[in-house]
Design an enzyme around this catalytic site. Structure first.
Site, PDB file in Angstrom:
ATOM      1  N   LYS A 149       0.855  -1.171   0.000  1.00  0.00           N
ATOM      2  CA  LYS A 149       0.000   0.000   0.000  1.00  0.00           C
ATOM      3  C   LYS A 149       0.898   1.231   0.000  1.00  0.00           C
ATOM      4  CE  LYS A 149      -0.873  -0.530   5.016  1.00  0.00           C
ATOM      5  NZ  LYS A 149      -1.913  -0.607   6.035  1.00  0.00           N
ATOM      6  N   HIS A 265     -10.116 -10.536   6.325  1.00  0.00           N
ATOM      7  CA  HIS A 265      -9.953  -9.160   6.802  1.00  0.00           C
ATOM      8  C   HIS A 265     -11.251  -8.724   7.485  1.00  0.00           C
ATOM      9  CE1 HIS A 265      -9.592  -4.821   6.824  1.00  0.00           C
ATOM     10  NE2 HIS A 265      -8.285  -4.996   6.753  1.00  0.00           N
TER      11      HIS A 265
END
Lengths: 384, 384
Positions: A149, A265
């Site tokens: 990210k 997640h």
């Protein structure tokens, strides 16, 4: 009474029942009434006094197995249900556990007690702790994971991060959960480049690090992305069951055409645990993730930028490892705002069977990403 | 700073943004910090000071459009996001709206402001209010719905109830949401018998009542059950998006091979609305149900055995009807513990554009089910 009887034969029901441990808020009278209500609401959803004597009352209704004071403001009720009313379906099992009662205040699912006659319908995790350790060739120490990210980087840039993470010794390099198929880093290109980058690093290091692709996506895209990721050389998959549904994750785990480890997640699942009206941390991130086939369950670590307590995190660990019939044990993967200085405390809390998930923290330790990873890995290796 | 720049071209982003209205609890300083945190957490999930100047900061970060005091304990923040980061995916849109922030205390999604450049990715309801009224040949009055139950009855018994409901004048006869594929009433047999029973009643009454099959099921079963139900003559489908995921419902609605109206059931969605940390009634049962293609949204009526207030129910109605680009308006379907004496009050609150969903109450009014239905229908026809 309009319904006088039913011709449903009793032989359709076994004596096998599963149980849900509910925490119910209120005084004793209120809590007991709520427990009785759950028995009806979660099964027939019908006025109890309009149900004829016989099989529905005897077999379909929930049954209060125990009712005890929990603390000054709440009670614990264990309520059992016939295995048959879950129909072997994860969706219907969730519905029986908490479907309508989720809409009523002051009821919390604390724990599931699922016997093998129910669990036999579910394969559970394909890899589990042992399988993941074998795959990554890490017999004992905690596993090390991080995420590529931020969103907005291009695919080559994300892949370059993946390469550095792998060279630096991360076992698992996953997509950030916000990376799906955006214009800046389209899924197929990202997955190809990141998987290639990790394989290239592995050739240099001799280690078997894996790239885990986020395949959280529109329903019918999920399996396609899983296959694309596998073909590209990804070593695992990540999904957010709060976004795609627990059952689709189960199908991915069961699918031998895919056959990759799965990480969950917690996106969009927070509302279940942040109120007294919901589902416990241990059930949603532990027992349910495992029942639905996750090999590792990501959740926010205590002391980070989220609000989970140490006890809540321990409860999740319990859900990953307590006996659940034939289901394999799975890895807790605490993350979220972690920094290197928390490692010793975490080892003390979780033991060796965990995945350290460290994201932004790796970027803050020093100016060289590979060195930061190496420092982190050495620290974990040294402490154990 | 490890990431110095990105080569992602700015031309990938339009100026189109969608907005989420968050209610944030805390004092002004805390609430403002939370709002700033949401801008990061819901997008890059990365330390803001490690993000280089340029496109990520300018385009990918959320942006606080306004921040105002709501009441003594909370603030309202409108935060906008680039349309591109939702990638045209309902799953990722949900993730941006509330994925990680669902895990943080004191944040509530109050309302969505979705512009057409985002909405163009979604077809929305296939029928909507107008389509459903045409299908049922009811131009003006509220629609009347009920459910076949309780679980535990056999298929012929459930079908007999469906027949009586249709003869008595119910427009919509749906499965109870707990009926999936249990041994006492397997899906295929139940759907065939119930659809046949309603068609038989329609021949007698000359009305076009529909049987709505509950197809909430394991992921890959859902579409199969939809097709089975359609083939059997069902006139609509019910799903619980809390169990199967919003996006699978969207796929069903978009699927021209199915082409039936869809009702949503709120099972397992309650935790989102029952706490200050969640999603508002208007968003989850109104705007999101509609965005995901529901033609009618079932929710617990105020004053019933659930806990919704009249204002919360009105908020849902707003979500079903407020302008949302090209999306059709949909029916609110309040139900749950309704009784006949609530009808006048409900008409006053909801107006004519609603579906009365009455379940157990129909069994309690008198000893004859058909007469009970007729009484209910006459009452609604008389009041309007």
């Amino acid at each position: 009474m309009i319904i006088q009887k039913t011709c449903t034969p009793e032989s359709l029901f076994s004596d096998d029942r599963f149980s849900v441990v509910y925490r119910i808020f209120g005084n004793e009278k209120e809590a007991r009434a709520k427990a009785e209500d759950i028995c009806i609401e979660q099964t027939v959803e019908f006025p109890a006094d309009e149900v004829p004597d016989g099989i529905i009352r005897d077999r379909v209704f929930g049954r209060i197995e125990s009712f005890d004071r929990h603390d000054a403001e709440s009670f614990t009720a264990v309520i059992s249900y016939a295995v048959e009313i879950a129909a072997g379906e994860l969706t219907q099992l969730l519905n029986v556990i908490f479907g309508n009662s989720s809409i009523k205040p002051g009821i919390r699912v604390e724990r599931l007690e699922l016997p093998e006659p129910l669990l036999k319908h579910f394969k559970g995790p394909r890899f589990g702790r042992e399988g993941l350790r074998k795959l990554l060739n890490v017999p004992n120490r905690p596993l090390l994971a991080t995420a590529v990210k931020p969103m907005g980087l291009s695919c080559p840039e994300l892949a370059d991060l993946a390469y550095q993470f792998a060279v630096g010794g991360m076992d698992i390099i996953k997509d950030d959960h916000g990376l799906t198929d955006q214009c800046c880093s389209p899924f197929e290109e990202r997955v190809k480049r990141c998987a290639e980058a990790v394989h290239r690093a592995n050739k240099e290091t001799g280690r078997p690090s894996i790239y885990v692709a986020n395949i959280t996506a529109p329903n019918s895209e999920v399996r396609k992305r899983a296959l694309t990721a596998k073909k590209a050389g990804a070593g695992g998959l990540m999904v957010a069951p709060g976004l795609i549904g627990f059952d689709l994750m189960r199908e991915l785990a069961d699918d031998s055409g895919i056959g990759l480890p799965i990480m969950t997640h917690p996106a969009l699942q927070g509302s279940f645990v942040t109120s007294s009206n919901g589902i416990s941390h241990g059930v949603i991130f532990g027992q349910l993730a495992r029942l639905a086939g996750a090999d590792a369950t990501i959740f926010p670590n205590f002391g980070g930028r989220f609000s989970f307590s140490r006890d809540e995190c321990k409860e999740i660990v319990t859900g990953t490892v307590e006996p659940m019939g034939h289901l394999k044990t799975i890895f807790p993967a605490p993350g979220g705002g972690m920094s290197l200085d928390k490692v010793p405390d975490m080892l003390e809390t979780y033991g060796q069977d965990l995945i350290f998930l460290i994201g932004g923290g790796l970027f803050k330790h020093g100016p060289d990403l590979i060195e930061n990873c190496r420092y982190f890995r050495k620290m974990v290796e040294a402490i154990q």
